[in-house]
Enzyme design. Structure first.
Site, PDB file in Angstrom:
ATOM      1  N   LYS A 158       0.830  -1.201   0.000  1.00 43.12           N
ATOM      2  CA  LYS A 158       0.000   0.000   0.000  1.00 43.12           C
ATOM      3  C   LYS A 158       0.869   1.257   0.000  1.00 43.12           C
ATOM      4  O   LYS A 158       0.608   2.217  -0.743  1.00 43.12           O
ATOM      5  CB  LYS A 158      -0.923   0.013   1.227  1.00 43.12           C
ATOM      6  CG  LYS A 158      -1.854  -1.185   1.349  1.00 43.12           C
ATOM      7  CD  LYS A 158      -2.951  -1.146   0.339  1.00 43.12           C
ATOM      8  CE  LYS A 158      -4.047  -2.174   0.640  1.00 43.12           C
ATOM      9  NZ  LYS A 158      -3.596  -3.566   0.614  1.00 43.12           N
TER      10      LYS A 158
ATOM     11  N   LYS B  70      -8.981   1.815   3.512  1.00 43.11           N
ATOM     12  CA  LYS B  70      -8.519   0.429   3.543  1.00 43.11           C
ATOM     13  C   LYS B  70      -7.380   0.259   4.536  1.00 43.11           C
ATOM     14  O   LYS B  70      -6.586   1.183   4.755  1.00 43.11           O
ATOM     15  CB  LYS B  70      -8.081  -0.032   2.150  1.00 43.11           C
ATOM     16  CG  LYS B  70      -7.092   0.850   1.418  1.00 43.11           C
ATOM     17  CD  LYS B  70      -6.953   0.370  -0.024  1.00 43.11           C
ATOM     18  CE  LYS B  70      -6.081   1.269  -0.855  1.00 43.11           C
ATOM     19  NZ  LYS B  70      -5.998   0.851  -2.269  1.00 43.11           N
TER      20      LYS B  70
ATOM     21  N   ARG C 209      -4.320  -4.731 -13.307  1.00 44.03           N
ATOM     22  CA  ARG C 209      -3.042  -5.242 -12.833  1.00 44.03           C
ATOM     23  C   ARG C 209      -2.045  -5.156 -14.008  1.00 44.03           C
ATOM     24  O   ARG C 209      -2.173  -5.864 -14.994  1.00 44.03           O
ATOM     25  CB  ARG C 209      -3.188  -6.676 -12.344  1.00 44.03           C
ATOM     26  CG  ARG C 209      -1.871  -7.419 -12.084  1.00 44.03           C
ATOM     27  CD  ARG C 209      -0.988  -6.766 -11.023  1.00 44.03           C
ATOM     28  NE  ARG C 209      -1.655  -6.558  -9.760  1.00 44.03           N
ATOM     29  CZ  ARG C 209      -1.807  -7.507  -8.826  1.00 44.03           C
ATOM     30  NH1 ARG C 209      -1.376  -8.720  -9.027  1.00 44.03           N
ATOM     31  NH2 ARG C 209      -2.413  -7.192  -7.683  1.00 44.03           N
TER      32      ARG C 209
ATOM     33  N   ARG D 294      -9.675  -5.978 -13.465  1.00 45.76           N
ATOM     34  CA  ARG D 294     -10.554  -6.710 -12.554  1.00 45.76           C
ATOM     35  C   ARG D 294     -11.763  -5.825 -12.278  1.00 45.76           C
ATOM     36  O   ARG D 294     -11.664  -4.817 -11.584  1.00 45.76           O
ATOM     37  CB  ARG D 294      -9.782  -7.081 -11.292  1.00 45.76           C
ATOM     38  CG  ARG D 294      -8.623  -8.039 -11.608  1.00 45.76           C
ATOM     39  CD  ARG D 294      -7.505  -8.000 -10.612  1.00 45.76           C
ATOM     40  NE  ARG D 294      -6.899  -6.681 -10.529  1.00 45.76           N
ATOM     41  CZ  ARG D 294      -5.978  -6.357  -9.613  1.00 45.76           C
ATOM     42  NH1 ARG D 294      -5.575  -7.229  -8.733  1.00 45.76           N
ATOM     43  NH2 ARG D 294      -5.463  -5.142  -9.608  1.00 45.76           N
TER      44      ARG D 294
ATOM     45  N   ARG E 247     -15.392  -3.339  -5.075  1.00 48.48           N
ATOM     46  CA  ARG E 247     -14.063  -3.924  -5.207  1.00 48.48           C
ATOM     47  C   ARG E 247     -13.962  -4.762  -6.472  1.00 48.48           C
ATOM     48  O   ARG E 247     -14.853  -5.554  -6.773  1.00 48.48           O
ATOM     49  CB  ARG E 247     -13.745  -4.793  -3.995  1.00 48.48           C
ATOM     50  CG  ARG E 247     -13.758  -4.056  -2.674  1.00 48.48           C
ATOM     51  CD  ARG E 247     -13.698  -5.023  -1.497  1.00 48.48           C
ATOM     52  NE  ARG E 247     -14.859  -5.904  -1.469  1.00 48.48           N
ATOM     53  CZ  ARG E 247     -14.989  -6.926  -0.623  1.00 48.48           C
ATOM     54  NH1 ARG E 247     -14.033  -7.179   0.255  1.00 48.48           N
ATOM     55  NH2 ARG E 247     -16.078  -7.680  -0.652  1.00 48.48           N
TER      56      ARG E 247
ATOM     57  N   ASP F  42      -1.046  -1.765  -9.648  1.00 45.43           N
ATOM     58  CA  ASP F  42      -2.498  -1.660  -9.774  1.00 45.43           C
ATOM     59  C   ASP F  42      -2.862  -0.246 -10.199  1.00 45.43           C
ATOM     60  O   ASP F  42      -2.438   0.732  -9.573  1.00 45.43           O
ATOM     61  CB  ASP F  42      -3.176  -2.008  -8.458  1.00 45.43           C
ATOM     62  CG  ASP F  42      -3.084  -3.492  -8.136  1.00 45.43           C
ATOM     63  OD1 ASP F  42      -2.688  -4.264  -9.035  1.00 45.43           O
ATOM     64  OD2 ASP F  42      -3.412  -3.871  -6.997  1.00 45.43           O
TER      65      ASP F  42
ATOM     66  N   GLU G 206      -1.738   0.782  -5.910  1.00 45.65           N
ATOM     67  CA  GLU G 206      -0.883  -0.095  -5.119  1.00 45.65           C
ATOM     68  C   GLU G 206       0.259  -0.595  -6.006  1.00 45.65           C
ATOM     69  O   GLU G 206       0.159  -0.585  -7.234  1.00 45.65           O
ATOM     70  CB  GLU G 206      -1.647  -1.318  -4.572  1.00 45.65           C
ATOM     71  CG  GLU G 206      -2.715  -1.003  -3.559  1.00 45.65           C
ATOM     72  CD  GLU G 206      -3.362  -2.268  -2.988  1.00 45.65           C
ATOM     73  OE1 GLU G 206      -2.776  -3.367  -3.140  1.00 45.65           O
ATOM     74  OE2 GLU G 206      -4.442  -2.146  -2.399  1.00 45.65           O
TER      75      GLU G 206
ATOM     76  N   ASN H  65       2.290  -4.168  -5.986  1.00 47.23           N
ATOM     77  CA  ASN H  65       2.345  -5.492  -5.378  1.00 47.23           C
ATOM     78  C   ASN H  65       3.678  -6.159  -5.689  1.00 47.23           C
ATOM     79  O   ASN H  65       4.076  -6.264  -6.857  1.00 47.23           O
ATOM     80  CB  ASN H  65       1.199  -6.348  -5.919  1.00 47.23           C
ATOM     81  CG  ASN H  65      -0.158  -5.829  -5.488  1.00 47.23           C
ATOM     82  OD1 ASN H  65      -0.686  -6.240  -4.471  1.00 47.23           O
ATOM     83  ND2 ASN H  65      -0.704  -4.895  -6.257  1.00 47.23           N
TER      84      ASN H  65
END
Length: 315
Positions: free
Chosen positions: A125, A160, A210, A225, A233, A273, A281, A283
């Site tokens: 994050k 979040k 992604r 997504r 979400r 992301d 984000e 990852n």
């Protein structure tokens, strides 16, 4: 070359979509041997190298009984050609300790990907703070007053937890502020834990993309997504629909700017992301979506990854 995968239990893999499985399959296809262990199998004792109780596995091609294995045996991590840390989040205390064991293994001579120090230095994050030019309005705080001020300014926000995964613990608060106080109390544990707050990006209806970066270079396709029904979400674990698509001009701009920086720090694989034009984000623990992109677009992401791995080992 023998490659060790530090991963979740093999029996838990959903091989039709699992990225670690795709990596294993490509490695075996090229003649590499594959071993696996759990994070808790790592061990160090004074005077010795970092060890793990590992299982040598062979992929069978069967959809159900997808691997054969030997019994466990203790092996020094430095004796593998490469060690891939693919343990899924959360990044908890045990994961943190594992990165220190893996860093000691590097001192022994092991080649670990992603680099343990880089895993610690890039919490998924908070890593976006370094790249403000690519993110939307964002706040990190423990303060309920700060969050309420941010909401008053931006009206429609997402909250979040910093240690969440798969979309868990994500809340949207609209302009009416319904339940904001209760949500803050739930997430910040009455001021004990920090929370990330971001302006809601309406482009989420087109998907939380992604964008994969391998060896500093972008995979030319992302997996968008897309939230379903009334869900905010897009995470696949939260029921999002995964739709592969070519990278946009902005996606390429982001990936080409961040990719070389991340790669230089030892992040062979990262998943950025992106919602709309904004990074949300970065990852680095166990980025996924290899198989979805391959199945829908025909681009072999696993082959690109193993190419980059082999190149990194000979650099």
């Amino acid at each position: 070359m023998n490659i060790l995968f530090i991963a979740d239990p093999l029996a838990s893999f959903k091989i039709y979509k699992d990225t670690t499985f795709a990596m294993m399959r490509e490695a075996q296809k090229r003649g590499h041997t594959v071993s696996a262990c759990l994070q808790q199998d790592l061990m160090w004792q004074r005077g010795a190298a970092v060890m793990a109780d590992v299982r040598d596995i062979t992929l069978t091609g069967d959809a159900v009984n997808w691997f054969d294995e030997t019994g466990t045996r203790p092996v020094a991590l430095k004796d593998f050609g490469a060690v891939l840390m693919r343990k899924d989040p959360p990044f908890d205390s045990e994961y943190f300790y594992a990165t220190h064991l893996l860093e000691q293994a590097e001192r022994d001579g092991a080649k670990v990907f992603n680099k343990p120090r880089a895993l610690r230095d890039h919490p998924e994050k908070l890593a976006i703070m370094e790249f403000p030019q690519f993110i939307g309005p964002t706040l990190v705080t423990r303060s309920a007053a700060d969050i309420k001020r941010f909401h008053a300014e931006h009206q429609d926000i997402i909250l979040k937890p910093l240690d969440g995964m798969g979309g868990t613990g994500i809340f949207r608060v609209r302009p009416d502020g319904m339940n904001l106080g209760s949500i803050i109390e739930t997430l910040n544990k009455n001021g004990a834990e920090s929370v990330m707050v971001q302006k809601f990006l309406p482009e989420i209806v087109k998907g939380d993309k992604r964008v994969l970066v391998i060896g500093g270079k972008p995979v030319p396709f992302s997996l968008a997504r897309i939230p379903q029904g009334s869900e905010v979400r897009g995470n696949l674990a939260a029921g999002g629909l995964g739709v592969a698509q070519p990278l946009s001009k902005r996606d390429f701009e982001i990936a080409e700017a961040l990719g070389p920086i991340l790669a230089a720090r030892g992040l062979l694989l990262a998943g950025i992301d992106v919602i709309g034009d904004c990074v949300t984000e970065i990852n680095v623990t166990s980025p996924t979506c290899f198989q979805e992109i391959h199945d829908q677009m025909g681009f072999d992401v696993a082959a690109m990854f193993v190419d980059a791995l082999e190149a990194a080992l000979t650099a």
